[in-house]
Design a protein around this motif. Structure first.
Motif, PDB file in Angstrom:
ATOM      1  N   PHE A 328       0.746  -1.268  -0.228  1.00  0.00           N
ATOM      2  CA  PHE A 328       0.061  -0.105  -0.026  1.00  0.00           C
ATOM      3  C   PHE A 328       0.822   1.362  -0.067  1.00  0.00           C
ATOM      4  O   PHE A 328       0.283   2.322  -0.434  1.00  0.00           O
ATOM      5  N   ARG A 329       1.973   1.096   0.425  1.00  0.00           N
ATOM      6  CA  ARG A 329       2.862   2.400   0.401  1.00  0.00           C
ATOM      7  C   ARG A 329       3.316   2.585  -1.098  1.00  0.00           C
ATOM      8  O   ARG A 329       3.483   3.650  -1.466  1.00  0.00           O
ATOM      9  N   LEU A 330       3.527   1.764  -1.724  1.00  0.00           N
ATOM     10  CA  LEU A 330       3.693   1.863  -3.088  1.00  0.00           C
ATOM     11  C   LEU A 330       2.618   2.251  -3.812  1.00  0.00           C
ATOM     12  O   LEU A 330       2.741   3.010  -4.828  1.00  0.00           O
ATOM     13  N   PHE A 331       1.422   1.697  -3.516  1.00  0.00           N
ATOM     14  CA  PHE A 331       0.134   2.258  -4.243  1.00  0.00           C
ATOM     15  C   PHE A 331       0.073   3.688  -4.024  1.00  0.00           C
ATOM     16  O   PHE A 331      -0.072   4.573  -5.033  1.00  0.00           O
ATOM     17  N   HIS A 332       0.307   4.291  -2.856  1.00  0.00           N
ATOM     18  CA  HIS A 332       0.383   5.801  -2.408  1.00  0.00           C
ATOM     19  C   HIS A 332       1.447   6.245  -3.233  1.00  0.00           C
ATOM     20  O   HIS A 332       1.081   7.553  -3.747  1.00  0.00           O
ATOM     21  N   LEU A 333       2.478   5.814  -3.203  1.00  0.00           N
ATOM     22  CA  LEU A 333       3.733   6.495  -3.873  1.00  0.00           C
ATOM     23  C   LEU A 333       3.240   6.690  -5.287  1.00  0.00           C
ATOM     24  O   LEU A 333       3.623   7.803  -5.944  1.00  0.00           O
ATOM     25  N   TYR A 334       2.732   5.941  -6.213  1.00  0.00           N
ATOM     26  CA  TYR A 334       2.494   5.983  -7.491  1.00  0.00           C
ATOM     27  C   TYR A 334       0.876   6.309  -7.726  1.00  0.00           C
ATOM     28  O   TYR A 334       0.511   6.002  -9.037  1.00  0.00           O
ATOM     29  N   GLN A 335       0.374   6.797  -6.764  1.00  0.00           N
ATOM     30  CA  GLN A 335      -1.128   7.166  -6.880  1.00  0.00           C
ATOM     31  C   GLN A 335      -2.091   6.182  -7.603  1.00  0.00           C
ATOM     32  O   GLN A 335      -2.683   6.662  -8.565  1.00  0.00           O
ATOM     33  N   ILE A 336      -2.146   5.195  -7.194  1.00  0.00           N
ATOM     34  CA  ILE A 336      -2.604   4.044  -7.769  1.00  0.00           C
ATOM     35  C   ILE A 336      -3.876   3.908  -6.877  1.00  0.00           C
ATOM     36  O   ILE A 336      -3.831   3.455  -5.600  1.00  0.00           O
ATOM     37  N   LYS A 337      -5.153   3.869  -7.175  1.00  0.00           N
ATOM     38  CA  LYS A 337      -6.578   3.923  -6.392  1.00  0.00           C
ATOM     39  C   LYS A 337      -6.885   2.449  -6.390  1.00  0.00           C
ATOM     40  O   LYS A 337      -7.222   1.954  -7.513  1.00  0.00           O
ATOM     41  N   VAL A 338      -6.864   2.173  -5.090  1.00  0.00           N
ATOM     42  CA  VAL A 338      -7.351   0.824  -5.281  1.00  0.00           C
ATOM     43  C   VAL A 338      -8.844   0.668  -4.877  1.00  0.00           C
ATOM     44  O   VAL A 338      -9.599   1.386  -3.822  1.00  0.00           O
ATOM     45  N   ASP A 339      -9.471  -0.113  -5.843  1.00  0.00           N
ATOM     46  CA  ASP A 339     -11.102  -0.109  -5.613  1.00  0.00           C
ATOM     47  C   ASP A 339     -11.700  -1.598  -5.096  1.00  0.00           C
ATOM     48  O   ASP A 339     -12.599  -1.637  -4.716  1.00  0.00           O
ATOM     49  N   LEU A 340     -10.819  -2.591  -5.055  1.00  0.00           N
ATOM     50  CA  LEU A 340     -11.109  -3.740  -4.431  1.00  0.00           C
ATOM     51  C   LEU A 340      -9.865  -4.582  -3.632  1.00  0.00           C
ATOM     52  O   LEU A 340      -8.881  -4.656  -4.596  1.00  0.00           O
ATOM     53  N   ILE A 341     -10.064  -5.257  -2.715  1.00  0.00           N
ATOM     54  CA  ILE A 341      -9.023  -5.980  -2.204  1.00  0.00           C
ATOM     55  C   ILE A 341      -9.376  -7.492  -1.788  1.00  0.00           C
ATOM     56  O   ILE A 341     -10.737  -7.593  -1.246  1.00  0.00           O
ATOM     57  N   GLN A 342      -8.634  -8.427  -2.014  1.00  0.00           N
ATOM     58  CA  GLN A 342      -9.076  -9.701  -1.650  1.00  0.00           C
ATOM     59  C   GLN A 342      -7.776 -10.482  -1.342  1.00  0.00           C
ATOM     60  O   GLN A 342      -6.881 -10.325  -1.971  1.00  0.00           O
ATOM     61  N   ASN A 343      -7.621 -11.292  -0.083  1.00  0.00           N
ATOM     62  CA  ASN A 343      -6.301 -11.808   0.236  1.00  0.00           C
ATOM     63  C   ASN A 343      -6.422 -13.348   0.749  1.00  0.00           C
ATOM     64  O   ASN A 343      -7.688 -13.337   1.477  1.00  0.00           O
ATOM     65  N   SER A 344      -5.704 -14.001   0.578  1.00  0.00           N
ATOM     66  CA  SER A 344      -5.543 -15.381   1.170  1.00  0.00           C
ATOM     67  C   SER A 344      -4.173 -15.417   1.940  1.00  0.00           C
ATOM     68  O   SER A 344      -3.610 -14.428   2.181  1.00  0.00           O
ATOM     69  N   ALA A 345      -3.918 -16.518   2.336  1.00  0.00           N
ATOM     70  CA  ALA A 345      -2.788 -16.842   3.351  1.00  0.00           C
ATOM     71  C   ALA A 345      -1.392 -16.457   2.388  1.00  0.00           C
ATOM     72  O   ALA A 345      -0.547 -15.917   2.839  1.00  0.00           O
ATOM     73  N   ILE A 346      -1.350 -16.957   1.030  1.00  0.00           N
ATOM     74  CA  ILE A 346      -0.090 -16.787   0.271  1.00  0.00           C
ATOM     75  C   ILE A 346      -0.566 -15.619  -0.918  1.00  0.00           C
ATOM     76  O   ILE A 346       0.459 -15.625  -1.641  1.00  0.00           O
ATOM     77  N   SER A 347      -1.608 -15.053  -1.097  1.00  0.00           N
ATOM     78  CA  SER A 347      -1.892 -14.207  -2.179  1.00  0.00           C
ATOM     79  C   SER A 347      -2.527 -13.131  -2.003  1.00  0.00           C
ATOM     80  O   SER A 347      -3.288 -13.024  -0.839  1.00  0.00           O
ATOM     81  N   PHE A 348      -2.566 -12.048  -2.713  1.00  0.00           N
ATOM     82  CA  PHE A 348      -3.354 -10.713  -2.343  1.00  0.00           C
ATOM     83  C   PHE A 348      -3.466 -10.287  -3.856  1.00  0.00           C
ATOM     84  O   PHE A 348      -2.813 -10.115  -4.705  1.00  0.00           O
ATOM     85  N   SER A 349      -4.806  -9.812  -4.009  1.00  0.00           N
ATOM     86  CA  SER A 349      -5.399  -9.418  -5.269  1.00  0.00           C
ATOM     87  C   SER A 349      -6.107  -7.955  -5.140  1.00  0.00           C
ATOM     88  O   SER A 349      -6.731  -7.932  -4.103  1.00  0.00           O
ATOM     89  N   VAL A 350      -5.815  -7.295  -5.813  1.00  0.00           N
ATOM     90  CA  VAL A 350      -6.563  -5.771  -5.976  1.00  0.00           C
ATOM     91  C   VAL A 350      -6.796  -5.377  -7.164  1.00  0.00           C
ATOM     92  O   VAL A 350      -6.193  -5.804  -8.479  1.00  0.00           O
ATOM     93  N   CYS A 351      -8.052  -4.505  -7.347  1.00  0.00           N
ATOM     94  CA  CYS A 351      -8.424  -4.087  -8.638  1.00  0.00           C
ATOM     95  C   CYS A 351      -8.102  -2.432  -8.301  1.00  0.00           C
ATOM     96  O   CYS A 351      -8.685  -2.122  -7.447  1.00  0.00           O
ATOM     97  N   VAL A 352      -7.507  -2.134  -9.501  1.00  0.00           N
ATOM     98  CA  VAL A 352      -7.104  -0.815  -9.134  1.00  0.00           C
ATOM     99  C   VAL A 352      -7.490   0.201 -10.445  1.00  0.00           C
ATOM    100  O   VAL A 352      -7.700  -0.362 -11.495  1.00  0.00           O
ATOM    101  N   ASP A 353      -7.292   1.271 -10.225  1.00  0.00           N
ATOM    102  CA  ASP A 353      -7.430   2.397 -11.173  1.00  0.00           C
ATOM    103  C   ASP A 353      -5.973   3.040 -11.694  1.00  0.00           C
ATOM    104  O   ASP A 353      -5.312   3.667 -10.664  1.00  0.00           O
ATOM    105  N   ASN A 354      -5.758   3.071 -12.720  1.00  0.00           N
ATOM    106  CA  ASN A 354      -4.226   3.415 -13.338  1.00  0.00           C
ATOM    107  C   ASN A 354      -4.518   4.898 -13.846  1.00  0.00           C
ATOM    108  O   ASN A 354      -3.834   5.241 -14.825  1.00  0.00           O
ATOM    109  N   LYS A 355      -5.288   5.769 -13.168  1.00  0.00           N
ATOM    110  CA  LYS A 355      -5.415   7.006 -13.855  1.00  0.00           C
ATOM    111  C   LYS A 355      -4.487   8.081 -13.995  1.00  0.00           C
ATOM    112  O   LYS A 355      -4.439   8.881 -14.989  1.00  0.00           O
ATOM    113  N   PHE A 356      -3.253   7.671 -13.433  1.00  0.00           N
ATOM    114  CA  PHE A 356      -2.085   8.492 -13.371  1.00  0.00           C
ATOM    115  C   PHE A 356      -1.177   7.868 -14.321  1.00  0.00           C
ATOM    116  O   PHE A 356       0.167   8.412 -14.147  1.00  0.00           O
ATOM    117  N   ASN A 357      -1.291   6.790 -14.684  1.00  0.00           N
ATOM    118  CA  ASN A 357      -0.473   6.061 -15.705  1.00  0.00           C
ATOM    119  C   ASN A 357       0.953   5.742 -15.085  1.00  0.00           C
ATOM    120  O   ASN A 357       1.933   5.710 -15.727  1.00  0.00           O
TER     121      ASN A 357
END
Length: 418
Positions: A328-357
């Protein structure tokens, strides 16, 4: 006071500006502040100027198209005596051209805000002049002198204390005031913008600072619908929405109300009305304190051109708090907006908006620590107050990549079935 906001669709041509006057004639124009967006697709056209300017400097042809578009509207609104208003708009174009000729910065976000903001300056100048000519006295104000922000270009944060002081000092409640949406200025008086569709937020800022009676957003739809009619069939008008429900809908991406608009209104319980500028006498939708939703029906939202990112640890270790906080620190650094989060023991998935490219820069950092898979151009569907029929209607002809259900909400990341 009351605050009205007219979007780009409502003033996209001369007939739209005349209709704005018609709305004022039907609703009254005393104790009123009007926020106006850029005309039609002017913001998109100015974005093309930004791209051309930064790419090869050959922006003049695109800028002249914008000049001709506004001059054509002026010609229809002012068949006689258009010299004064044409002169005012030409001063605006000259100021923009001076910036383009003398600017030394190549930072996209800074250049974007300095250029794109001229759409609102042009539209309000024309609207103000037309109302004056039509016997409706008004005061035109440059919103950049009133709404003060930090220097986060393209997504500026409001300095509320300074903004409230400037608004209360400069707004005369006994006059009809015309000003711009979407824009403000930083401490160095460089122009900033509040994010796309930020004119709704501008209206809320003024309402909060002026302790307004209400805010009305005038649109080309009858009010807030339970889905975008361009995407979903058989949509219904929502007659009343609570602040809490409206904030939820905005958070998930409902396009009728800007996500930032509702918080300042809720703090002072200022009602928001979303109404049709084509039928101003109709009640539209009221957003206020009260029942969550009337009628109680599923509400559909879609965000397209999203990116689904799936991360897993390289050594099959758990995705624990330390890993997730770094992500999430990297998401904030690169202005990536997170719209959905799902995680398990060994995986982490996010749906993001890349409006700042900044996706590729983010990927380089993530690949150093994680196994990374990502899918571009997916759609994120959200249904508030879902039922099985609503879910099945969305899943039809789509490949569901990720699905998440809570008590009131289901979200699905999909792509079209091949």
């Amino acid at each position: 006071m009351k605050v009205f906001k007219f979007g780009g669709a409502s003033v996209k041509d001369a007939e739209g500006v005349r209709n704005l006057l018609n709305v004022l004639n039907k609703t009254g124009n005393s104790n009123l502040l009007i926020v106006v967006s850029a005309m039609g697709k002017t913001t998109n056209a100015l974005e093309e100027v930004v791209e051309a300017y930064l790419k090869n400097g050959n922006f003049r042809e695109k800028l002249n198209l914008i000049r001709n578009f506004h001059q054509a509207i002026i010609s229809k609104l002012f068949p006689e005596g258009r010299e004064e208003i044409s002169g005012k708009t030409e001063v605006i174009f000259t100021t923009l051209e001076n910036f383009l000729e003398h600017n030394k910065s190549s930072k996209y976000d800074f250049v974007y805000d300095q250029i794109v903001s001229y759409g609102e300056l042009l539209s309000t100048t024309i609207v103000s002049g037309f109302l004056e000519k039509s016997g409706v006295p008004n005061k035109w104000l440059d919103v950049r002198e009133l709404i003060k922000t930090d220097a986060t270009y393209r997504d500026a944060q409001v300095n509320w204390e300074e903004t409230q002081y400037e608004i209360q000092k400069n707004i005369n409640p006994n006059l009809l005031t015309i000003t711009q949406g979407f824009i403000g200025s930083d401490t160095n008086n460089f122009t900033t913008t509040l994010g796309r569709e930020g004119s709704d937020y501008t209206a809320a800022i003024f309402a909060y600072c002026l302790n307004a009676e209400s805010v009305s957003i005038w649109k080309d739809v009858p009010g807030v619908l339970n889905g975008d009619p361009r995407v979903f069939q058989k949509t219904q008008l929502l007659e009343q929405i609570s602040y809490e429900e409206a904030i939820e809908l905005a958070f998930y991406g409902a396009s009728v109300i800007h996500p930032k608009t509702l918080q300042p209104l809720q703090r002072k319980e200022i009602p928001l009305y979303v109404k049709s500028f084509l039928h101003p006498e109709d009640p539209g939708t009221a957003v206020s304190r009260g029942r969550h939703l009337i009628p109680q029906v599923p509400c559909f939202i879609v965000k397209k051109n999203q990116v689904l990112i799936s991360l897993s640890s390289l050594d099959f270790s758990f995705m624990v708090e330390e890993n997730i906080s770094d992500i999430f620190r990297l998401f904030h650094l690169y202005q990536i907006k997170v719209d959905l989060i799902q995680n398990s023991a060994i995986s982490f998935s996010v749906c993001v908006d890349n409006k700042f490219n900044n996706l590729e820069k983010l990927m380089q950092h993530l690949r150093a620590r994680f196994k990374v898979e990502f899918t571009k151009y997916v759609s994120l569907y959200t249904i508030r107050h879902f039922d099985e029929k609503a879910i099945k209607s969305l899943e039809k002809d789509k490949e569901v990549l990720l699905k998440q259900l809570t008590h009131n909400t289901v979200q699905m990341v999909t792509r079209e079935s091949k």
